[in-house]
Design a protein around this motif. Sequence first.
Motif, PDB file in Angstrom:
ATOM      1  N   LEU A 126       8.141  -8.760   0.549  1.00 31.04           N
ATOM      2  CA  LEU A 126       7.532  -8.255   1.788  1.00 31.04           C
ATOM      3  C   LEU A 126       7.705  -6.744   1.910  1.00 31.04           C
ATOM      4  CD1 LEU A 126       8.552 -11.064   4.326  1.00 31.04           C
ATOM      5  CD2 LEU A 126       6.269 -10.609   3.398  1.00 31.04           C
ATOM      6  N   ARG A 127       8.868  -6.254   1.497  1.00 29.20           N
ATOM      7  CA  ARG A 127       9.082  -4.803   1.516  1.00 29.20           C
ATOM      8  C   ARG A 127       8.125  -4.109   0.549  1.00 29.20           C
ATOM      9  NH1 ARG A 127      14.701  -6.112   2.075  1.00 29.20           N
ATOM     10  NH2 ARG A 127      15.001  -6.005  -0.180  1.00 29.20           N
ATOM     11  N   ARG A 128       7.905  -4.730  -0.605  1.00 25.83           N
ATOM     12  CA  ARG A 128       6.981  -4.156  -1.582  1.00 25.83           C
ATOM     13  C   ARG A 128       5.558  -4.141  -1.027  1.00 25.83           C
ATOM     14  NH1 ARG A 128       6.127  -0.373  -5.208  1.00 25.83           N
ATOM     15  NH2 ARG A 128       4.798  -1.031  -6.951  1.00 25.83           N
ATOM     16  N   LEU A 129       5.178  -5.193  -0.328  1.00 31.47           N
ATOM     17  CA  LEU A 129       3.854  -5.251   0.293  1.00 31.47           C
ATOM     18  C   LEU A 129       3.674  -4.097   1.270  1.00 31.47           C
ATOM     19  CD1 LEU A 129       1.158  -6.540   1.153  1.00 31.47           C
ATOM     20  CD2 LEU A 129       2.465  -8.092   2.632  1.00 31.47           C
ATOM     21  N   LYS A 130       4.653  -3.900   2.130  1.00 31.80           N
ATOM     22  CA  LYS A 130       4.562  -2.831   3.131  1.00 31.80           C
ATOM     23  C   LYS A 130       4.549  -1.456   2.456  1.00 31.80           C
ATOM     24  CE  LYS A 130       6.898  -5.628   6.618  1.00 31.80           C
ATOM     25  NZ  LYS A 130       8.163  -5.852   7.367  1.00 31.80           N
ATOM     26  N   GLU A 131       5.312  -1.321   1.381  1.00 32.81           N
ATOM     27  CA  GLU A 131       5.359  -0.052   0.653  1.00 32.81           C
ATOM     28  C   GLU A 131       3.994   0.271   0.046  1.00 32.81           C
ATOM     29  OE1 GLU A 131       8.252   1.940  -2.723  1.00 32.81           O
ATOM     30  OE2 GLU A 131       7.573  -0.111  -3.029  1.00 32.81           O
ATOM     31  N   GLN A 154      -2.627   3.735   2.499  1.00 35.61           N
ATOM     32  CA  GLN A 154      -3.036   4.499   3.678  1.00 35.61           C
ATOM     33  C   GLN A 154      -2.860   6.005   3.477  1.00 35.61           C
ATOM     34  OE1 GLN A 154      -0.713   2.823   6.850  1.00 35.61           O
ATOM     35  NE2 GLN A 154      -1.806   0.860   6.832  1.00 35.61           N
ATOM     36  N   GLN A 155      -1.837   6.379   2.709  1.00 34.61           N
ATOM     37  CA  GLN A 155      -1.535   7.798   2.491  1.00 34.61           C
ATOM     38  C   GLN A 155      -2.333   8.396   1.329  1.00 34.61           C
ATOM     39  OE1 GLN A 155       2.698   7.871   1.940  1.00 34.61           O
ATOM     40  NE2 GLN A 155       3.132   7.064   3.987  1.00 34.61           N
ATOM     41  N   GLY A 156      -3.131   7.563   0.644  1.00 38.24           N
ATOM     42  CA  GLY A 156      -3.937   8.056  -0.459  1.00 38.24           C
ATOM     43  C   GLY A 156      -3.162   8.282  -1.738  1.00 38.24           C
ATOM     44  N   VAL A 157      -1.997   7.647  -1.867  1.00 39.82           N
ATOM     45  CA  VAL A 157      -1.158   7.834  -3.051  1.00 39.82           C
ATOM     46  C   VAL A 157      -1.854   7.319  -4.311  1.00 39.82           C
ATOM     47  CG1 VAL A 157       1.023   7.157  -4.159  1.00 39.82           C
ATOM     48  CG2 VAL A 157       0.987   7.757  -1.725  1.00 39.82           C
ATOM     49  N   PHE A 158      -2.597   6.217  -4.188  1.00 32.60           N
ATOM     50  CA  PHE A 158      -3.242   5.622  -5.363  1.00 32.60           C
ATOM     51  C   PHE A 158      -4.190   6.613  -6.047  1.00 32.60           C
ATOM     52  CE2 PHE A 158      -2.958   1.096  -3.380  1.00 32.60           C
ATOM     53  CZ  PHE A 158      -1.587   1.087  -3.627  1.00 32.60           C
ATOM     54  N   GLU A 159      -4.855   7.437  -5.238  1.00 34.81           N
ATOM     55  CA  GLU A 159      -5.818   8.387  -5.794  1.00 34.81           C
ATOM     56  C   GLU A 159      -5.139   9.482  -6.614  1.00 34.81           C
ATOM     57  OE1 GLU A 159      -6.163   7.017  -2.775  1.00 34.81           O
ATOM     58  OE2 GLU A 159      -7.913   5.879  -3.446  1.00 34.81           O
ATOM     59  N   MET A 160      -3.846   9.666  -6.398  1.00 33.50           N
ATOM     60  CA  MET A 160      -3.116  10.719  -7.113  1.00 33.50           C
ATOM     61  C   MET A 160      -2.444  10.201  -8.387  1.00 33.50           C
ATOM     62  SD  MET A 160      -1.361  12.837  -3.959  1.00 33.50           S
ATOM     63  CE  MET A 160      -0.664  11.418  -3.114  1.00 33.50           C
ATOM     64  N   PHE A 188      -3.176  -1.010 -11.505  1.00 30.68           N
ATOM     65  CA  PHE A 188      -2.090  -2.002 -11.486  1.00 30.68           C
ATOM     66  C   PHE A 188      -1.554  -2.198 -10.077  1.00 30.68           C
ATOM     67  CE2 PHE A 188       2.525  -2.718 -11.465  1.00 30.68           C
ATOM     68  CZ  PHE A 188       2.571  -3.967 -12.070  1.00 30.68           C
ATOM     69  N   ARG A 189      -1.340  -1.099  -9.350  1.00 33.91           N
ATOM     70  CA  ARG A 189      -0.793  -1.198  -7.994  1.00 33.91           C
ATOM     71  C   ARG A 189      -1.789  -1.822  -7.016  1.00 33.91           C
ATOM     72  NH1 ARG A 189       3.267   3.848  -6.646  1.00 33.91           N
ATOM     73  NH2 ARG A 189       4.238   3.994  -8.702  1.00 33.91           N
ATOM     74  N   LYS A 190      -3.069  -1.530  -7.205  1.00 37.93           N
ATOM     75  CA  LYS A 190      -4.088  -2.125  -6.340  1.00 37.93           C
ATOM     76  C   LYS A 190      -4.155  -3.634  -6.532  1.00 37.93           C
ATOM     77  CE  LYS A 190      -7.083   1.937  -5.935  1.00 37.93           C
ATOM     78  NZ  LYS A 190      -8.396   2.543  -6.313  1.00 37.93           N
ATOM     79  N   LYS A 191      -4.050  -4.086  -7.781  1.00 45.04           N
ATOM     80  CA  LYS A 191      -4.061  -5.521  -8.059  1.00 45.04           C
ATOM     81  C   LYS A 191      -2.819  -6.192  -7.481  1.00 45.04           C
ATOM     82  CE  LYS A 191      -6.848  -5.304 -12.294  1.00 45.04           C
ATOM     83  NZ  LYS A 191      -6.866  -5.483 -13.769  1.00 45.04           N
ATOM     84  N   GLN A 192      -1.684  -5.497  -7.610  1.00 41.94           N
ATOM     85  CA  GLN A 192      -0.441  -6.036  -7.057  1.00 41.94           C
ATOM     86  C   GLN A 192      -0.534  -6.152  -5.537  1.00 41.94           C
ATOM     87  OE1 GLN A 192       3.093  -3.555  -7.449  1.00 41.94           O
ATOM     88  NE2 GLN A 192       4.404  -5.372  -7.672  1.00 41.94           N
ATOM     89  N   LEU A 193      -1.103  -5.136  -4.914  1.00 43.09           N
ATOM     90  CA  LEU A 193      -1.266  -5.151  -3.457  1.00 43.09           C
ATOM     91  C   LEU A 193      -2.188  -6.287  -3.027  1.00 43.09           C
ATOM     92  CD1 LEU A 193      -0.988  -4.018  -0.623  1.00 43.09           C
ATOM     93  CD2 LEU A 193      -2.739  -2.310  -1.185  1.00 43.09           C
ATOM     94  N   ALA A 194      -3.295  -6.474  -3.731  1.00 43.71           N
ATOM     95  CA  ALA A 194      -4.241  -7.535  -3.382  1.00 43.71           C
ATOM     96  C   ALA A 194      -3.585  -8.912  -3.482  1.00 43.71           C
ATOM     97  CB  ALA A 194      -5.457  -7.472  -4.296  1.00 43.71           C
ATOM     98  N   LYS A 195      -2.777  -9.097  -4.514  1.00 44.76           N
ATOM     99  CA  LYS A 195      -2.090 -10.386  -4.702  1.00 44.76           C
ATOM    100  C   LYS A 195      -1.059 -10.629  -3.617  1.00 44.76           C
ATOM    101  CE  LYS A 195       0.367 -13.079  -8.206  1.00 44.76           C
ATOM    102  NZ  LYS A 195       0.907 -13.090  -9.594  1.00 44.76           N
ATOM    103  N   LEU A 196      -0.270  -9.603  -3.281  1.00 45.09           N
ATOM    104  CA  LEU A 196       0.742  -9.747  -2.238  1.00 45.09           C
ATOM    105  C   LEU A 196       0.094  -9.995  -0.872  1.00 45.09           C
ATOM    106  CD1 LEU A 196       3.252  -6.944  -3.283  1.00 45.09           C
ATOM    107  CD2 LEU A 196       3.663  -9.409  -3.337  1.00 45.09           C
ATOM    108  N   ARG A 197      -1.022  -9.322  -0.605  1.00 47.06           N
ATOM    109  CA  ARG A 197      -1.732  -9.538   0.657  1.00 47.06           C
ATOM    110  C   ARG A 197      -2.235 -10.974   0.763  1.00 47.06           C
ATOM    111  NH1 ARG A 197      -5.257  -4.030   1.141  1.00 47.06           N
ATOM    112  NH2 ARG A 197      -3.980  -2.949   2.684  1.00 47.06           N
ATOM    113  N   LYS A 198      -2.763 -11.473  -0.344  1.00 48.92           N
ATOM    114  CA  LYS A 198      -3.338 -12.816  -0.341  1.00 48.92           C
ATOM    115  C   LYS A 198      -2.284 -13.868  -0.043  1.00 48.92           C
ATOM    116  CE  LYS A 198      -6.007 -16.030  -3.197  1.00 48.92           C
ATOM    117  NZ  LYS A 198      -6.712 -16.206  -4.504  1.00 48.92           N
TER     118      LYS A 198
END
Length: 237
Positions: free
Chosen positions: A115-120, A126-132, A140-150
């Motif tokens: 859950l902490r990883r999901l929030k992170e 939201q902060q646009g970190v993925f674009e950097m 990889f992080r976007k896929k991980q986020l999508a899985k944790l959200r699901k």
Amino acid sequence: MKTVEWDKDLYEMMKAGVHFGHPARRWNPKMSPYIYEQRKGIHIIDLVQTTRLLSEACNFVHQAANQRKQFLWVGTKQQAADVVAAEARRARSHYVNHKWLGGTLTNWSTLETRLRRLKELESHEQQGVFEMLPKKEASFRKKQLAKLRKYLGGMRYMRRLPDVVIIVDQKREWTALQECLKLGIPTICLVDTNCDPDLAHIPVPANDDARASIRCVASRLSSAIREGYAMSSSVAR
């Protein structure tokens, strides 16, 4: 007044198909007290029993909500997923509506880490970190986020074990039920004619395969929770 409400509940349950059970060959004999008759090889649930037990369940969750207790809804089958999410949100509760991950409750420390990883990751998005980040790492992080959200999105605000768990389809959610039993967490279960009512703190005999039936029962439980929370808030003021 009680008679009018009783008749209204029975009518709405019949309209939603709450009384349709499984084929008689698939029944659990422990459900016998809650079966009205067998019709064309299908068991028909006694809606008088359903109304009585649903009323008991509503009183239970109302009192629990009045004491500011937390609820977790579990329903991962296709017919239940959307209803569970909607009614849980309406009742300001947590929910699992895609897949129950083994150890969700019995291995709470691991769940907290996820859950902490999901929030992170949501914060990074939201902060646009993925674009950097490099394209591969961002993907990889976007896929991980999508899985944790699901799988965990409905529990993102859960900071401790729930006080009550509401389960749709006891047989499908067997692992969740076993974890609740192991931890002593009370459960309210929609039990179709192939289920074991003795395993639930409060069993509610009902068709757990039809979306209308699930919604009919779930909406009453969520309303009772909302009223309990509202009463608690008014007293606190």
